[in-house]
Design a protein around this motif. Structure first.
Motif, mmCIF file in Angstrom:
data_model
loop_
_atom_site.group_PDB
_atom_site.id
_atom_site.type_symbol
_atom_site.label_atom_id
_atom_site.label_comp_id
_atom_site.label_asym_id
_atom_site.label_seq_id
_atom_site.Cartn_x
_atom_site.Cartn_y
_atom_site.Cartn_z
ATOM 1 N N ASP A 2 0.826 -1.208 0.000
ATOM 2 C CA ASP A 2 0.000 0.000 0.000
ATOM 3 C C ASP A 2 0.859 1.256 0.000
ATOM 4 N N GLU A 6 2.489 1.150 -4.342
ATOM 5 C CA GLU A 6 1.633 2.232 -4.834
ATOM 6 C C GLU A 6 2.477 3.404 -5.324
ATOM 7 N N ASP A 10 2.393 4.523 -9.155
ATOM 8 C CA ASP A 10 1.760 5.800 -9.441
ATOM 9 C C ASP A 10 2.744 6.942 -9.675
ATOM 10 N N ASN A 64 -4.765 -5.059 -4.133
ATOM 11 C CA ASN A 64 -4.242 -3.742 -4.493
ATOM 12 C C ASN A 64 -3.315 -3.792 -5.695
ATOM 13 N N PHE A 68 -3.771 -2.387 -10.298
ATOM 14 C CA PHE A 68 -2.912 -1.749 -11.279
ATOM 15 C C PHE A 68 -2.756 -2.588 -12.544
ATOM 16 N N LEU A 135 -3.228 4.397 -10.929
ATOM 17 C CA LEU A 135 -4.520 4.412 -10.245
ATOM 18 C C LEU A 135 -5.367 5.618 -10.642
ATOM 19 N N ILE A 149 -6.504 7.279 -3.447
ATOM 20 C CA ILE A 149 -5.624 6.311 -2.790
ATOM 21 C C ILE A 149 -6.239 5.825 -1.479
ATOM 22 N N ILE A 153 -6.944 2.033 -2.136
ATOM 23 C CA ILE A 153 -5.807 1.271 -1.614
ATOM 24 C C ILE A 153 -5.955 0.990 -0.116
#
Length: 254
Positions: A2, A6, A10, A64, A68, A135, A149, A153
Motif C-alpha cells: 500500500d 503504490e 503511481d 491492491n 494496477f 490508479l 488512494i 488502496i
C-alpha cells in the motif's frame, strides 16, 4: 504494497514510462500472525488460526496490486520457526485469491532456495497478462488523488483535511503543479493511520495534517497521521563502535 508498490506504480512508473510485467508480494508467516492478533513475543509458537485470520491483510495487498493490472506471485519468506501447517494455510489462502504462493528459503539455501520463485516470476513476466495502468490520471485534482488512494488502496471512507491544507493544494494547482502525483507519508503498520489497527480494516478516515510540494522530485507529499518522514536515528551512531583491529579486519558491524 500500500506504500512502496503504490508509490512505484503511481509515481515512478508514471514518470519513467515503465510498465511492469509482474510483481512479487513478499509475505512472512510471522507478519501474518501479528495481523491475526499474536503478540511479537509469541510469534515462534504455531498458531494456524492466527495465520488464517491475518491472511486478510495479505489478501488486501494482492487485491491492491491487481488494481494496477499487474499479475502477482506471493513469496513466503521462510523463517525456521514456521510450521508446515502455517505455510500450507498461506498457500491455500493465496490459491483462493487466484494466485500462487511460493516458499522461499534463500536465507538458508542461497539462490537454490529461491529458484522456484525465479521460474514463476519469469513465467508471469512472459505471459503477457499485465495490463498496467496508474490508479489515477494526471488531470485529477490533488486532493482527489489523495482521496482516491485512501478509498481504493487503504479502503478508507475518505481523506479529511483542514481548510488550510485544501487551500494550499488549490494554490499549487493554480501555480501549475496540479498534474503532479501524490506521495503518501503514512504508517507502514496498518492500512489506516493507526499503527495498532492490524488486518484489513475498512471505513476509516485518513487525516491529512500537512502537504509539502517537492517540485524538483515531481510530486506532492501528503503527511497522514502521526508519522516521521525521516528515519529515527540512535543517540550514539553505530560508527562509533566500528574499528579496524590489529589484524587489519573490521570489527563492530554486528
Amino acid at each position: 504494497a500500500d506504500l512502496g508498490a503504490e508509490k512505484f506504480f503511481d509515481i515512478k512508473c508514471r514518470k519513467a514510462g515503465l510498465k511492469p510485467s509482474a510483481a512479487v508480494i513478499v509475505a512472512t508467516v510471522r507478519a501474518l500472525k501479528m495481523n491475526g492478533g499474536v503478540k511479537k513475543e509469541d510469534l515462534g509458537a504455531e498458531n494456524v488460526e492466527a495465520v488464517k485470520k491475518g491472511c486478510a491483510n495479505l489478501g488486501r495487498h494482492i487485491e491492491n496490486v491487481k488494481q494496477f493490472g499487474v499479475p502477482a506471485v506471493v513469496a513466503i519468506n521462510h523463517f525456521y520457526t514456521d510450521t508446515e501447517a502455517e505455510i500450507q494455510a498461506v498457500k491455500d489462502y493465496v490459491a483462493q485469491m487466484g494466485e500462487e504462493a511460493v516458499l522461499c528459503k534463500h536465507w538458508a539455501q542461497g539462490s537454490a532456495g529461491i529458484e522456484e520463485l525465479a521460474h514463476k516470476v519469469a513465467e508471469l513476466a512472459e505471459s503477457g497478462r499485465s495490463q498496467f495502468a496508474p490508479l489515477y490520471s494526471d488531470e485529477l485534482g490533488l486532493f482527489d488523488k489523495i482521496d482516491t488512494i485512501v478509498k481504493r488502496i487503504y479502503r478508507g471512507s475518505e481523506a479529511i483535511a483542514d481548510k488550510s491544507v485544501r487551500d494550499q493544494l488549490h494554490q499549487w494547482e493554480k501555480q501549475g503543479y496540479g498534474h503532479l502525483p501524490v506521495c503518501m507519508a503514512k504508517t507502514q503498520y496498518s492500512f489506516s493511520t493507526d499503527p495498532n489497527l492490524r488486518g484489513a480494516p475498512t471505513g476509516h478516515t485518513v487525516p491529512v495534517r500537512e502537504v509539502r510540494l517537492s517540485a524538483g522530485a515531481g510530486f506532492v507529499v501528503a503527511i497522514c497521521g502521526e508519522i516521521m518522514t525521516m528515519p529515527g536515528l540512535p543517540s550514539k551512531p553505530s560508527s562509533e563502535k566500528i574499528i579496524i583491529n590489529e589484524a587489519g579486519e573490521i570489527d563492530g558491524l554486528s
